[in-house]
Scaffold this motif. Structure first.
Motif, mmCIF file in Angstrom:
data_model
loop_
_atom_site.group_PDB
_atom_site.id
_atom_site.type_symbol
_atom_site.label_atom_id
_atom_site.label_comp_id
_atom_site.label_asym_id
_atom_site.label_seq_id
_atom_site.Cartn_x
_atom_site.Cartn_y
_atom_site.Cartn_z
ATOM 1 N N GLN A 1 55.812 -25.483 -38.324
ATOM 2 C CA GLN A 1 54.386 -26.340 -38.332
ATOM 3 C C GLN A 1 54.665 -25.570 -37.004
ATOM 4 O OE1 GLN A 1 53.753 -29.877 -38.458
ATOM 5 N NE2 GLN A 1 53.677 -28.850 -40.120
ATOM 6 N N THR A 2 55.502 -24.271 -36.586
ATOM 7 C CA THR A 2 55.037 -23.147 -35.363
ATOM 8 C C THR A 2 54.630 -22.363 -36.266
ATOM 9 O OG1 THR A 2 57.447 -23.621 -34.390
ATOM 10 C CG2 THR A 2 55.853 -21.762 -34.238
ATOM 11 N N VAL A 3 54.863 -22.252 -37.001
ATOM 12 C CA VAL A 3 53.521 -20.633 -38.185
ATOM 13 C C VAL A 3 52.806 -21.339 -38.420
ATOM 14 C CG1 VAL A 3 53.622 -19.673 -39.873
ATOM 15 C CG2 VAL A 3 55.895 -19.231 -38.860
ATOM 16 N N THR A 4 52.711 -22.707 -39.151
ATOM 17 C CA THR A 4 51.637 -23.261 -39.348
ATOM 18 C C THR A 4 51.163 -23.282 -38.443
ATOM 19 O OG1 THR A 4 52.615 -25.002 -41.001
ATOM 20 C CG2 THR A 4 50.852 -25.550 -40.311
ATOM 21 N N LEU A 5 50.734 -24.092 -36.824
ATOM 22 C CA LEU A 5 49.935 -23.731 -36.519
ATOM 23 C C LEU A 5 49.643 -22.399 -35.430
ATOM 24 C CD1 LEU A 5 48.221 -25.155 -33.575
ATOM 25 C CD2 LEU A 5 50.634 -25.772 -32.355
ATOM 26 N N VAL A 6 50.223 -21.344 -35.598
ATOM 27 C CA VAL A 6 50.057 -19.515 -34.751
ATOM 28 C C VAL A 6 48.552 -19.279 -35.934
ATOM 29 C CG1 VAL A 6 50.514 -17.491 -34.831
ATOM 30 C CG2 VAL A 6 52.010 -19.641 -33.718
ATOM 31 N N LEU A 7 49.068 -19.999 -37.116
ATOM 32 C CA LEU A 7 47.870 -19.385 -38.418
ATOM 33 C C LEU A 7 46.835 -20.443 -38.481
ATOM 34 C CD1 LEU A 7 50.471 -18.699 -41.852
ATOM 35 C CD2 LEU A 7 48.775 -17.219 -40.270
ATOM 36 N N THR A 8 47.071 -21.433 -38.037
ATOM 37 C CA THR A 8 45.509 -22.297 -38.010
ATOM 38 C C THR A 8 44.309 -21.553 -37.065
ATOM 39 O OG1 THR A 8 47.157 -23.938 -39.051
ATOM 40 C CG2 THR A 8 44.747 -24.903 -37.584
ATOM 41 N N GLN A 9 44.870 -21.052 -35.371
ATOM 42 C CA GLN A 9 44.407 -21.660 -34.625
ATOM 43 C C GLN A 9 44.062 -19.970 -34.801
ATOM 44 O OE1 GLN A 9 44.213 -23.538 -32.150
ATOM 45 N NE2 GLN A 9 43.228 -22.169 -30.831
ATOM 46 N N PHE A 10 44.929 -18.332 -35.386
ATOM 47 C CA PHE A 10 44.542 -17.729 -35.002
ATOM 48 C C PHE A 10 43.730 -16.921 -36.332
ATOM 49 C CE2 PHE A 10 47.043 -18.823 -31.019
ATOM 50 C CZ PHE A 10 47.003 -18.076 -30.562
ATOM 51 N N THR A 11 43.722 -18.103 -37.258
ATOM 52 C CA THR A 11 43.241 -16.964 -38.477
ATOM 53 C C THR A 11 42.896 -18.028 -39.763
ATOM 54 O OG1 THR A 11 45.338 -17.427 -39.961
ATOM 55 C CG2 THR A 11 45.414 -15.649 -38.612
ATOM 56 N N ASP A 12 41.976 -17.719 -40.142
ATOM 57 C CA ASP A 12 40.874 -18.073 -41.457
ATOM 58 C C ASP A 12 41.958 -18.937 -42.486
ATOM 59 O OD1 ASP A 12 38.607 -18.615 -39.652
ATOM 60 O OD2 ASP A 12 38.090 -16.365 -40.445
ATOM 61 N N ASP A 13 43.315 -18.235 -42.831
ATOM 62 C CA ASP A 13 43.171 -19.065 -43.920
ATOM 63 C C ASP A 13 45.282 -19.142 -43.433
ATOM 64 O OD1 ASP A 13 45.036 -19.341 -47.058
ATOM 65 O OD2 ASP A 13 45.042 -16.761 -46.878
ATOM 66 N N PRO A 14 45.134 -20.259 -42.814
ATOM 67 C CA PRO A 14 46.639 -20.853 -42.406
ATOM 68 C C PRO A 14 47.701 -20.864 -43.655
ATOM 69 C CG PRO A 14 44.911 -22.562 -42.304
ATOM 70 C CD PRO A 14 44.149 -21.825 -43.051
ATOM 71 N N ASN A 15 47.522 -20.805 -44.612
ATOM 72 C CA ASN A 15 48.419 -20.828 -46.021
ATOM 73 C C ASN A 15 48.327 -19.638 -46.589
ATOM 74 O OD1 ASN A 15 48.255 -23.587 -45.871
ATOM 75 N ND2 ASN A 15 46.259 -23.495 -47.379
ATOM 76 N N ASN A 16 48.250 -18.210 -45.737
ATOM 77 C CA ASN A 16 48.394 -17.033 -46.455
ATOM 78 C C ASN A 16 50.597 -16.484 -46.318
ATOM 79 O OD1 ASN A 16 49.018 -14.142 -46.154
ATOM 80 N ND2 ASN A 16 46.689 -13.566 -45.947
ATOM 81 N N GLY A 17 50.373 -16.022 -47.770
ATOM 82 C CA GLY A 17 52.014 -16.172 -48.259
ATOM 83 C C GLY A 17 52.502 -15.072 -46.550
ATOM 84 N N VAL A 18 51.663 -14.011 -46.699
ATOM 85 C CA VAL A 18 52.257 -12.683 -46.524
ATOM 86 C C VAL A 18 52.573 -12.652 -44.749
ATOM 87 C CG1 VAL A 18 51.960 -10.941 -46.054
ATOM 88 C CG2 VAL A 18 51.626 -11.172 -47.641
ATOM 89 N N LEU A 19 51.197 -13.656 -44.796
ATOM 90 C CA LEU A 19 51.630 -13.990 -42.831
ATOM 91 C C LEU A 19 52.982 -14.869 -42.217
ATOM 92 C CD1 LEU A 19 47.925 -14.134 -42.196
ATOM 93 C CD2 LEU A 19 49.808 -12.657 -41.884
ATOM 94 N N ARG A 20 52.736 -15.952 -42.674
ATOM 95 C CA ARG A 20 53.575 -16.649 -42.714
ATOM 96 C C ARG A 20 55.842 -16.507 -43.068
ATOM 97 N NH1 ARG A 20 53.143 -22.316 -43.554
ATOM 98 N NH2 ARG A 20 51.212 -23.305 -42.988
ATOM 99 N N VAL A 21 55.686 -15.503 -44.456
ATOM 100 C CA VAL A 21 56.765 -14.560 -44.051
ATOM 101 C C VAL A 21 56.882 -13.917 -42.529
ATOM 102 C CG1 VAL A 21 58.333 -12.613 -45.104
ATOM 103 C CG2 VAL A 21 56.961 -14.823 -47.292
ATOM 104 N N LEU A 22 56.424 -12.825 -42.559
ATOM 105 C CA LEU A 22 56.123 -12.639 -41.373
ATOM 106 C C LEU A 22 56.032 -13.105 -39.975
ATOM 107 C CD1 LEU A 22 55.744 -9.495 -39.680
ATOM 108 C CD2 LEU A 22 52.965 -10.011 -40.157
ATOM 109 N N LEU A 23 55.387 -13.891 -39.735
ATOM 110 C CA LEU A 23 55.778 -14.878 -38.000
ATOM 111 C C LEU A 23 57.698 -15.908 -38.560
ATOM 112 C CD1 LEU A 23 52.499 -16.582 -38.072
ATOM 113 C CD2 LEU A 23 53.597 -14.913 -36.404
ATOM 114 N N GLY A 24 57.469 -16.172 -39.664
ATOM 115 C CA GLY A 24 59.067 -16.403 -39.897
ATOM 116 C C GLY A 24 60.381 -15.149 -39.430
ATOM 117 N N SER A 25 59.987 -13.903 -40.031
ATOM 118 C CA SER A 25 60.410 -13.392 -39.492
ATOM 119 C C SER A 25 61.128 -13.084 -38.009
ATOM 120 C CB SER A 25 60.616 -11.909 -40.524
ATOM 121 O OG SER A 25 60.188 -12.073 -41.966
#
Length: 423
Positions: free
Chosen positions: A136-160
């Motif tokens: 949920q943390t990564v989902t909110l950050v991507l929803t707030q700051f990007t147009d593609d909240p399902n971007n797999g690369v960004l999800r892995v990066l933020l999770g890391s």
């Protein structure tokens, strides 16, 4: 009042056994409970159970105060202190040690329940304590700051990035977690509540209707028996996910408190459900109901709370960013505390040799969480968290007589002036 006197340190003595102060034990446990259950979980409860679910969250919190008192008292009563001063405590210890005191025939039962609890706690740490928070943390950050909240690369990066921040703290154990949580938790609880109060104030005309829908939804005859049970279950499930009363998880943190009076730590612990659910969860619920975002087609969870923050009047421009910060801090602190709970459970099962492997796997799961489905994570988390309550509550019921006698003795000594505050 006695609870807050102990929290403030008025009864602390230098020679008491333990690793952290009463206040740090409380904030460490609160960092495990004040998390995304308070932000996303409340939104899920309202989405699935309607506004009436909020009422049952309140009721669960009130009864939960008694459960927290009981489990944290027992955790201090039966904890094990290692030669190096580290404390191993929680339901696994009072199930194994306490039940044979009631009757020798209960020794194998106590050992079985203790092992069962430790195993369930390990998996619960992965689910509600880790995967849900990072997802949920990564989902909110991507929803707030990007147009593609399902971007797999960004999800892995933020999770890391989140995993790295978790790793540098959990290596220090409860002492490091207590230091971090004692600063983060009070600040973020106060700040988050103030923003929610602003949102409610900006929609003040909706407040009377808002409370009417809560009570009507909880007892509505039109909803019928099935609807009533649905609201009840959703409210109780989300409250249990949020404040964890009866699950035994917080008892692991409170076992490390510096005190030689088990009842005293139980008195501290009963404040948790009040702070977590009555205060913080209610703020989220009222912000959502005041803005009526629950009546729209917005997705349940973090997106629903985010929509409420975006409808906050004067603060609408910055409120979503404040929510993002709050979510990150709440999730981060929750992951830290559950890492400690899981670590103590691993140590109980296999000894200290399991600590380093546990920390490595736990940090890796922070990266995995953002890649999974929220629905699957919630179902997995609810199942494990509620399963923990079975051995824990059973043990508390069996040991209730001994705990009652100890409580009566504590109150007698307190009233007689035998126990005086240090300042």
């Amino acid at each position: 009042r006695p609870s807050f006197a102990v929290i403030r340190g008025r009864y602390e003595r230098p020679g008491d056994t333990g690793e952290v102060s009463h206040f740090k034990a409380l904030t460490s446990a609160l960092s495990g409970t004040v998390g995304l259950g308070n932000i996303a979980g409340v939104a899920v409860a309202i989405s699935l159970g309607g506004p009436g679910a909020v009422f049952w969250m309140w009721m669960t919190a009130i009864f939960g105060m008694t459960l927290k008192y009981s489990e944290c008292t027992l955790a201090n009563m039966y904890r094990h202190v290692n030669e190096d001063g580290r404390v191993l405590g929680g339901p696994m210890m009072y199930l194994e040690r306490g039940l044979p005191e009631i009757h020798p025939a209960l020794k194998p039962v106590g050992k079985f329940l203790a092992v069962l609890f430790a195993v369930l706690a390990i998996f619960a740490a992965f689910g509600g304590g880790n995967l849900f928070q990072s997802n949920q943390t990564v989902t909110l950050v991507l929803t707030q700051f990007t147009d593609d909240p399902n971007n797999g690369v960004l999800r892995v990066l933020l999770g890391s990035v989140l995993a790295f921040l978790v790793g540098i703290v959990i290596i220090g154990g409860i002492g490091r977690i207590g230091e971090v949580s004692s600063r983060l938790v009070p600040t973020m609880c106060a700040g988050y509540s103030l923003v929610c109060l602003w949102i409610i104030g900006a929609n003040i005309a909706e407040v009377p209707h808002m409370f009417a829908t809560i009570f009507a939804g909880a007892f509505s005859p039109e909803a019928g028996f099935g609807g009533f049970i649905g609201v009840l279950v959703q409210g109780m499930r989300r409250a249990a996910f949020s404040n964890e009363a009866g699950l035994g998880s917080a008892a692991i943190a409170h076992a490390a408190a510096k005190t030689n009076e088990p009842i005293r730590e139980g008195v501290v612990a009963l404040a948790e459900p009040f702070i977590d659910t009555i205060c913080v969860c209610t703020m989220t619920a009222l912000a959502i109901l005041a803005t009526q975002v629950h009546t729209t087609d917005v997705e349940a969870g973090i997106p629903m709370t985010l929509a409420a923050f975006q409808d906050s009047g004067f603060l609408s421009g910055i409120a979503p960013y404040l929510l993002t910060i709050a979510v990150f801090v709440f999730a981060y602190s929750t992951i830290l505390s559950w890492g400690y709970y899981g670590e103590r459970s691993v140590e109980y099962l296999v000894g200290t040799r399991g600590i380093i492997p546990w920390r490595c796997v736990y940090v890796m799961m922070v990266v995995v969480g953002p890649m999974l489905s929220l629905t699957n994570i919630i179902d997995f988390s609810d199942m494990l968290l509620l399963s923990m309550a079975f051995p824990n509550i059973l043990g508390m019921v069996i040991l209730s007589g001994k705990m009652r006698r100890m409580g009566e003795d504590y109150i007698r000594r307190l009233k007689s002036g035998e126990m005086k505050p240090e300042w």
